[in-house]
Design a protein around this motif. Structure first.
Motif, mmCIF file in Angstrom:
data_model
loop_
_atom_site.group_PDB
_atom_site.id
_atom_site.type_symbol
_atom_site.label_atom_id
_atom_site.label_comp_id
_atom_site.label_asym_id
_atom_site.label_seq_id
_atom_site.Cartn_x
_atom_site.Cartn_y
_atom_site.Cartn_z
ATOM 1 N N THR A 29 -14.021 -20.415 -88.853
ATOM 2 C CA THR A 29 -14.869 -19.393 -88.265
ATOM 3 C C THR A 29 -15.012 -19.645 -86.775
ATOM 4 N N GLY A 30 -15.154 -18.578 -86.033
ATOM 5 C CA GLY A 30 -15.346 -18.697 -84.602
ATOM 6 C C GLY A 30 -14.063 -18.717 -83.786
ATOM 7 N N VAL A 31 -12.919 -18.880 -84.437
ATOM 8 C CA VAL A 31 -11.649 -18.934 -83.724
ATOM 9 C C VAL A 31 -11.392 -17.640 -82.979
ATOM 10 N N ALA A 32 -11.686 -16.516 -83.604
ATOM 11 C CA ALA A 32 -11.383 -15.214 -83.014
ATOM 12 C C ALA A 32 -12.207 -14.934 -81.756
ATOM 13 N N ASP A 33 -13.286 -15.648 -81.559
ATOM 14 C CA ASP A 33 -14.083 -15.444 -80.350
ATOM 15 C C ASP A 33 -13.246 -15.698 -79.105
ATOM 16 N N ALA A 34 -12.232 -16.541 -79.227
ATOM 17 C CA ALA A 34 -11.377 -16.872 -78.089
ATOM 18 C C ALA A 34 -10.144 -15.964 -78.021
ATOM 19 N N MET A 35 -10.003 -15.056 -78.966
ATOM 20 C CA MET A 35 -8.816 -14.205 -79.009
ATOM 21 C C MET A 35 -9.145 -12.782 -78.568
ATOM 22 N N ASP A 36 -8.220 -12.199 -77.836
ATOM 23 C CA ASP A 36 -8.378 -10.829 -77.368
ATOM 24 C C ASP A 36 -7.515 -9.928 -78.238
ATOM 25 N N PHE A 37 -8.136 -9.266 -79.191
ATOM 26 C CA PHE A 37 -7.411 -8.396 -80.108
ATOM 27 C C PHE A 37 -7.088 -7.040 -79.488
ATOM 28 N N SER A 38 -7.651 -6.732 -78.343
ATOM 29 C CA SER A 38 -7.423 -5.426 -77.718
ATOM 30 C C SER A 38 -5.960 -5.218 -77.345
ATOM 31 N N VAL A 39 -5.215 -6.296 -77.131
ATOM 32 C CA VAL A 39 -3.799 -6.157 -76.786
ATOM 33 C C VAL A 39 -2.988 -5.564 -77.934
ATOM 34 N N LEU A 40 -3.521 -5.605 -79.144
ATOM 35 C CA LEU A 40 -2.804 -5.038 -80.284
ATOM 36 C C LEU A 40 -2.699 -3.520 -80.190
ATOM 37 N N ALA A 41 -3.532 -2.916 -79.367
ATOM 38 C CA ALA A 41 -3.454 -1.469 -79.159
ATOM 39 C C ALA A 41 -2.104 -1.083 -78.565
ATOM 40 N N GLY A 42 -1.445 -2.014 -77.899
ATOM 41 C CA GLY A 42 -0.139 -1.761 -77.315
ATOM 42 C C GLY A 42 1.013 -1.895 -78.295
ATOM 43 N N CYS A 43 0.704 -2.265 -79.525
ATOM 44 C CA CYS A 43 1.741 -2.402 -80.558
ATOM 45 C C CYS A 43 1.886 -1.070 -81.286
ATOM 46 N N ALA A 44 2.555 -0.140 -80.634
ATOM 47 C CA ALA A 44 2.638 1.238 -81.130
ATOM 48 C C ALA A 44 3.358 1.371 -82.467
ATOM 49 N N MET A 45 4.221 0.425 -82.800
ATOM 50 C CA MET A 45 5.000 0.515 -84.044
ATOM 51 C C MET A 45 4.338 -0.225 -85.208
ATOM 52 N N LEU A 46 3.187 -0.837 -84.970
ATOM 53 C CA LEU A 46 2.511 -1.638 -85.988
ATOM 54 C C LEU A 46 2.140 -0.787 -87.197
ATOM 55 N N ARG A 47 2.593 -1.229 -88.379
ATOM 56 C CA ARG A 47 2.306 -0.511 -89.617
ATOM 57 C C ARG A 47 1.415 -1.307 -90.565
ATOM 58 N N THR A 48 1.543 -2.624 -90.525
ATOM 59 C CA THR A 48 0.753 -3.491 -91.401
ATOM 60 C C THR A 48 0.118 -4.580 -90.554
ATOM 61 N N LEU A 49 -1.205 -4.704 -90.666
ATOM 62 C CA LEU A 49 -1.933 -5.700 -89.886
ATOM 63 C C LEU A 49 -2.931 -6.395 -90.789
ATOM 64 N N GLU A 50 -2.809 -7.716 -90.871
ATOM 65 C CA GLU A 50 -3.726 -8.523 -91.666
ATOM 66 C C GLU A 50 -4.505 -9.435 -90.724
ATOM 67 N N LEU A 51 -5.791 -9.167 -90.613
ATOM 68 C CA LEU A 51 -6.680 -9.976 -89.772
ATOM 69 C C LEU A 51 -7.828 -10.536 -90.596
ATOM 70 N N SER A 52 -7.557 -10.865 -91.847
ATOM 71 C CA SER A 52 -8.616 -11.354 -92.719
ATOM 72 C C SER A 52 -9.254 -12.620 -92.151
ATOM 73 N N CYS A 53 -10.564 -12.653 -92.226
ATOM 74 C CA CYS A 53 -11.381 -13.776 -91.754
ATOM 75 C C CYS A 53 -11.153 -14.074 -90.275
ATOM 76 N N SER A 54 -10.768 -13.077 -89.501
ATOM 77 C CA SER A 54 -10.471 -13.296 -88.088
ATOM 78 C C SER A 54 -11.725 -13.319 -87.228
ATOM 79 N N GLY A 55 -12.818 -12.827 -87.749
ATOM 80 C CA GLY A 55 -14.025 -12.751 -86.944
ATOM 81 C C GLY A 55 -14.049 -11.513 -86.059
ATOM 82 N N LEU A 56 -13.091 -10.610 -86.248
ATOM 83 C CA LEU A 56 -13.053 -9.370 -85.474
ATOM 84 C C LEU A 56 -14.394 -8.660 -85.592
ATOM 85 N N ARG A 57 -14.961 -8.269 -84.469
ATOM 86 C CA ARG A 57 -16.267 -7.609 -84.465
ATOM 87 C C ARG A 57 -16.184 -6.153 -84.056
#
Length: 105
Positions: A29-57
Motif C-alpha cells: 500500500t502507498g506505492v501508487a502515491d509516487a506514481m503518476d497514472f495520468s500519463v496512461l491517458a496517452g496510451c490511445a491503443m490501451l484495451r486492457t488495464l489492470e491496476l488492482s490494489c494500485s492505490g489509484l484515487r
C-alpha cells in the motif's frame, strides 16, 4: 520500473504507442502515491488495464482511453468517483471489488 518504490510510467506511455495490455499489480500500500497514472491517458491503443490494489484515487486520467474495454481497479480503496470513465465508450468490463468508497450512482 520497480513498482515497489514507485516508478515513472511516462517512458512506457511515450515509448509504446501500440500498447494494448498493461498489468500493474501492487503488493504494498502507498506505492501508487509516487506514481503518476495520468500519463496512461496517452496510451490511445490501451484495451486492457489492470491496476488492482494500485492505490489509484482519481480515475479521470483514464477518461482519454477511448478503446479501453477491460479495467480492473479492484482494491483501490481510496477511489471515490469513476464518473470520468464515461469517456471510455468501449468499456464493457469494470472491476471495483473492495473499492468501498466508490460512488457508482
Amino acid at each position: 520500473a520497480n513498482c515497489q518504490e514507485g516508478g515513472d510510467l511516462s517512458a512506457l506511455a511515450a515509448g509504446c504507442p501500440a500498447l494494448h495490455t498493461l498489468t500493474l499489480k501492487f503488493r504494498y500500500t502507498g506505492v501508487a502515491d509516487a506514481m503518476d497514472f495520468s500519463v496512461l491517458a496517452g496510451c490511445a491503443m490501451l484495451r486492457t488495464l489492470e491496476l488492482s490494489c494500485s492505490g489509484l484515487r482519481d480515475a479521470s486520467s483514464l477518461a482519454g482511453c477511448a478503446l479501453l474495454r477491460t479495467l480492473d481497479l479492484s482494491g483501490c480503496k481510496g477511489l471515490l468517483d469513476v464518473s470520468a470513465l464515461v469517456g471510455c465508450s468501449a468499456l464493457h468490463t469494470l472491476s471495483l471489488a473492495v473499492c468501498q468508497s466508490v460512488d457508482v450512482s
